[in-house]
Design a protein around this motif. Sequence first.
Motif, PDB file in Angstrom:
ATOM      1  N   LEU A 104       0.798  -1.216   0.054  1.00 42.82           N
ATOM      2  CA  LEU A 104      -0.067  -0.016   0.160  1.00 42.82           C
ATOM      3  C   LEU A 104       0.792   1.254  -0.139  1.00 42.82           C
ATOM      4  CD1 LEU A 104      -2.642  -0.643   2.178  1.00 42.82           C
ATOM      5  CD2 LEU A 104      -2.999  -1.087   0.025  1.00 42.82           C
ATOM      6  N   THR A 105       1.806   0.794  -0.028  1.00 44.31           N
ATOM      7  CA  THR A 105       2.751   2.244   0.211  1.00 44.31           C
ATOM      8  C   THR A 105       2.490   3.485  -0.995  1.00 44.31           C
ATOM      9  OG1 THR A 105       4.497   1.439   1.603  1.00 44.31           O
ATOM     10  CG2 THR A 105       5.455   2.895   0.392  1.00 44.31           C
ATOM     11  N   GLY A 106       3.201   2.763  -1.792  1.00 46.94           N
ATOM     12  CA  GLY A 106       2.893   3.703  -3.020  1.00 46.94           C
ATOM     13  C   GLY A 106       1.022   4.175  -3.775  1.00 46.94           C
ATOM     14  N   LEU A 107       0.312   3.113  -2.587  1.00 45.29           N
ATOM     15  CA  LEU A 107      -0.640   3.491  -3.633  1.00 45.29           C
ATOM     16  C   LEU A 107      -1.505   4.960  -2.630  1.00 45.29           C
ATOM     17  CD1 LEU A 107      -1.847   0.276  -4.100  1.00 45.29           C
ATOM     18  CD2 LEU A 107      -1.361   1.837  -5.160  1.00 45.29           C
ATOM     19  N   LEU A 108      -0.934   5.291  -1.362  1.00 47.19           N
ATOM     20  CA  LEU A 108      -1.492   6.266  -0.379  1.00 47.19           C
ATOM     21  C   LEU A 108      -1.427   7.675  -0.299  1.00 47.19           C
ATOM     22  CD1 LEU A 108      -2.330   4.149   2.489  1.00 47.19           C
ATOM     23  CD2 LEU A 108      -4.097   4.781   0.500  1.00 47.19           C
ATOM     24  N   PRO A 109      -1.447   8.041  -0.525  1.00 49.94           N
ATOM     25  CA  PRO A 109      -0.935   9.603   0.138  1.00 49.94           C
ATOM     26  C   PRO A 109       0.027  10.006   0.938  1.00 49.94           C
ATOM     27  CG  PRO A 109      -3.322  10.525   0.709  1.00 49.94           C
ATOM     28  CD  PRO A 109      -2.616   8.921  -0.498  1.00 49.94           C
ATOM     29  N   PRO A 110       0.936  10.670   0.841  1.00 47.27           N
ATOM     30  CA  PRO A 110       1.708  10.593   2.217  1.00 47.27           C
ATOM     31  C   PRO A 110       1.194  10.909   3.850  1.00 47.27           C
ATOM     32  CG  PRO A 110       2.508  11.894   0.644  1.00 47.27           C
ATOM     33  CD  PRO A 110       0.607  11.568  -0.287  1.00 47.27           C
ATOM     34  N   ARG A 111      -0.041  11.905   4.163  1.00 41.17           N
ATOM     35  CA  ARG A 111      -0.218  12.189   5.156  1.00 41.17           C
ATOM     36  C   ARG A 111      -0.852  10.501   5.068  1.00 41.17           C
ATOM     37  NH1 ARG A 111      -1.400  16.637   7.132  1.00 41.17           N
ATOM     38  NH2 ARG A 111      -1.153  17.424   5.212  1.00 41.17           N
ATOM     39  N   VAL A 112      -1.397   9.664   4.532  1.00 44.00           N
ATOM     40  CA  VAL A 112      -2.261   8.692   5.008  1.00 44.00           C
ATOM     41  C   VAL A 112      -1.440   7.584   5.297  1.00 44.00           C
ATOM     42  CG1 VAL A 112      -3.606   6.365   4.124  1.00 44.00           C
ATOM     43  CG2 VAL A 112      -4.480   9.033   3.963  1.00 44.00           C
ATOM     44  N   ASN A 113      -0.192   7.627   4.981  1.00 42.16           N
ATOM     45  CA  ASN A 113       1.082   6.461   4.637  1.00 42.16           C
ATOM     46  C   ASN A 113       1.061   7.168   6.210  1.00 42.16           C
ATOM     47  OD1 ASN A 113       1.361   4.407   3.139  1.00 42.16           O
ATOM     48  ND2 ASN A 113       2.741   6.046   1.781  1.00 42.16           N
ATOM     49  N   SER A 114       1.387   7.883   7.267  1.00 43.59           N
ATOM     50  CA  SER A 114       2.079   8.796   8.347  1.00 43.59           C
ATOM     51  C   SER A 114       1.188   7.775   8.941  1.00 43.59           C
ATOM     52  CB  SER A 114       2.155  10.517   8.161  1.00 43.59           C
ATOM     53  OG  SER A 114       3.226  10.377   7.109  1.00 43.59           O
ATOM     54  N   ALA A 115      -0.068   8.624   8.947  1.00 41.60           N
ATOM     55  CA  ALA A 115      -0.868   8.183   9.582  1.00 41.60           C
ATOM     56  C   ALA A 115      -1.154   5.988  10.218  1.00 41.60           C
ATOM     57  CB  ALA A 115      -2.522   8.233   9.505  1.00 41.60           C
ATOM     58  N   ARG A 116      -0.904   5.517   9.307  1.00 40.87           N
ATOM     59  CA  ARG A 116      -0.958   4.689   8.387  1.00 40.87           C
ATOM     60  C   ARG A 116       0.038   3.887   9.919  1.00 40.87           C
ATOM     61  NH1 ARG A 116       1.826   0.213   5.691  1.00 40.87           N
ATOM     62  NH2 ARG A 116       2.378   2.795   4.441  1.00 40.87           N
ATOM     63  N   LEU A 117       1.812   5.113   9.605  1.00 38.62           N
ATOM     64  CA  LEU A 117       2.474   3.843   9.827  1.00 38.62           C
ATOM     65  C   LEU A 117       2.810   3.951  11.233  1.00 38.62           C
ATOM     66  CD1 LEU A 117       5.396   5.088   7.007  1.00 38.62           C
ATOM     67  CD2 LEU A 117       4.148   2.491   7.925  1.00 38.62           C
ATOM     68  N   LEU A 118       1.521   5.200  12.040  1.00 35.80           N
ATOM     69  CA  LEU A 118       1.622   5.492  13.073  1.00 35.80           C
ATOM     70  C   LEU A 118       0.728   4.703  14.179  1.00 35.80           C
ATOM     71  CD1 LEU A 118       2.224   7.266  15.460  1.00 35.80           C
ATOM     72  CD2 LEU A 118       0.262   8.469  14.740  1.00 35.80           C
ATOM     73  N   MET A 119      -0.010   3.949  13.620  1.00 39.57           N
ATOM     74  CA  MET A 119      -1.077   3.215  13.473  1.00 39.57           C
ATOM     75  C   MET A 119      -0.309   1.549  13.631  1.00 39.57           C
ATOM     76  SD  MET A 119      -4.877   2.106  12.510  1.00 39.57           S
ATOM     77  CE  MET A 119      -4.178   1.290  10.892  1.00 39.57           C
ATOM     78  N   ALA A 120       0.301   1.434  12.646  1.00 43.42           N
ATOM     79  CA  ALA A 120       1.191   0.007  12.857  1.00 43.42           C
ATOM     80  C   ALA A 120       1.258   0.061  14.518  1.00 43.42           C
ATOM     81  CB  ALA A 120       1.921  -0.193  11.183  1.00 43.42           C
ATOM     82  N   ASP A 121       2.878   1.099  14.141  1.00 49.11           N
ATOM     83  CA  ASP A 121       3.562   1.070  15.878  1.00 49.11           C
ATOM     84  C   ASP A 121       2.822   1.437  16.951  1.00 49.11           C
ATOM     85  OD1 ASP A 121       5.637   1.714  14.421  1.00 49.11           O
ATOM     86  OD2 ASP A 121       5.761   3.368  14.684  1.00 49.11           O
ATOM     87  N   VAL A 122       1.625   1.803  17.063  1.00 42.99           N
ATOM     88  CA  VAL A 122       0.471   2.068  18.049  1.00 42.99           C
ATOM     89  C   VAL A 122       0.207   0.504  18.294  1.00 42.99           C
ATOM     90  CG1 VAL A 122      -1.004   2.853  19.375  1.00 42.99           C
ATOM     91  CG2 VAL A 122      -0.042   4.618  18.296  1.00 42.99           C
ATOM     92  N   ILE A 123      -0.128  -0.203  17.299  1.00 40.30           N
ATOM     93  CA  ILE A 123      -1.143  -2.075  17.884  1.00 40.30           C
ATOM     94  C   ILE A 123       0.025  -2.654  17.653  1.00 40.30           C
ATOM     95  CG2 ILE A 123      -1.861  -3.969  16.099  1.00 40.30           C
ATOM     96  CD1 ILE A 123      -3.536  -1.776  14.164  1.00 40.30           C
ATOM     97  N   SER A 124       1.754  -2.064  17.142  1.00 40.41           N
ATOM     98  CA  SER A 124       2.754  -3.361  17.232  1.00 40.41           C
ATOM     99  C   SER A 124       2.492  -3.458  19.152  1.00 40.41           C
ATOM    100  CB  SER A 124       3.263  -3.054  17.201  1.00 40.41           C
ATOM    101  OG  SER A 124       3.359  -3.536  15.826  1.00 40.41           O
ATOM    102  N   PHE A 125       2.927  -1.864  19.860  1.00 34.22           N
ATOM    103  CA  PHE A 125       3.850  -1.361  20.789  1.00 34.22           C
ATOM    104  C   PHE A 125       2.243  -2.162  21.750  1.00 34.22           C
ATOM    105  CE2 PHE A 125       2.826   0.909  24.835  1.00 34.22           C
ATOM    106  CZ  PHE A 125       4.094   1.404  25.355  1.00 34.22           C
ATOM    107  N   VAL A 126       1.649  -2.260  21.469  1.00 34.17           N
ATOM    108  CA  VAL A 126      -0.078  -2.085  22.661  1.00 34.17           C
ATOM    109  C   VAL A 126       0.706  -4.459  22.893  1.00 34.17           C
ATOM    110  CG1 VAL A 126      -2.109  -3.471  23.149  1.00 34.17           C
ATOM    111  CG2 VAL A 126      -1.471  -1.080  22.180  1.00 34.17           C
ATOM    112  N   PHE A 127       0.280  -5.488  20.965  1.00 30.04           N
ATOM    113  CA  PHE A 127       0.738  -5.683  22.036  1.00 30.04           C
ATOM    114  C   PHE A 127       1.801  -6.482  22.285  1.00 30.04           C
ATOM    115  CE2 PHE A 127       3.539 -10.112  19.024  1.00 30.04           C
ATOM    116  CZ  PHE A 127       2.743 -11.310  19.820  1.00 30.04           C
TER     117      PHE A 127
END
Length: 230
Positions: A104-127
Motif C-alpha cells: 500500500l505504500t505507493g498507493l496511499l498519499p503521504p499524509r495517509v501513509n504517516s497515519a498508517r505507520l503511526l497506527m501500526a506502531d501503536v498496535i505493535s506497541f500494545v501487542f
Amino acid sequence: MSHAFDAASAAAAETRAAPEPRVPGLLGTLDRALKSVNQVIMLLGGIALVCACLVLSYSVVIRYVLHEPTDWQDEMAVFLIVGATFFSAAAVQAKRGHVAIEALTGLLPPRVNSARLLMADVISFVFVVFFAWKSWSLLHEAWVDGQVSQSTWGPPLWIPYSLMAAGMSLLGVQFALQIAEAVLYGPNRAGWARPKIGIGADLNRDMKGRPDLTPRGPDVMGTETTGRQP
C-alpha cells in the motif's frame, strides 16, 4: 515486502561515528542511550548465535561420530537462539528492519501513509506490552515454583523466560520512543526517513564509506529523496 538482513551491518557501520540524537531534549537523550544499548546487544546476539552453532556442531560430532549420548546441547542452543532473537528485536526495530508489507505504500498519499505507520506502531506497541507482561508472569511463576525443563539436563525455566521478558521490554521501550518521536516531531524523526533498498544500501555504505552514494528507495513520507543524506 522489506526485511532487515542489513540491520547488523548498519549497526556495525554506526559504531565508526558517534551517533547523534534524532530529536532534542529528553527524547534525544533516551534515543542515544538506547542506541548504545542496542549496539551492545547486537554484538552479544552475534556471539550467542556463533555459540549456538558451535554447540550444535559439537552435538552432531558427539552423537553421530563418537556415538555418545547427549542431553544438554539442544536446550543450550535453544536458550542461546531465544536470547539472541528476543534481545535483538529492539535493535532491529530501531532500524525499522522487521518484516513489512509495502503493497500500500505507493498507493496511499503521504499524509495517509504517516497515519498508517503511526497506527501500526501503536498496535505493535500494545501487542509487545502484552507479550512482555505475560513473559514477566511466566518468569515469576518459574522462579517461585522452581520450574525446570523436562529433559534429563533439567535447566531452570526462568532462564529463557527472563530473556523473553527483558527482550520484549526493550522492544516496548523502543516502540514507545518512536511513537513519541512521530507524534511530537513527525514521522521522519521516528525512523522512517531515508528509506533503504534491501541489503545493498548498507553494504554500499560499509564497503565504500560513502553514505551519500547509498541507493534509496521510495520515500513514503512524500518528501524528495535523493542519493545524498543531510
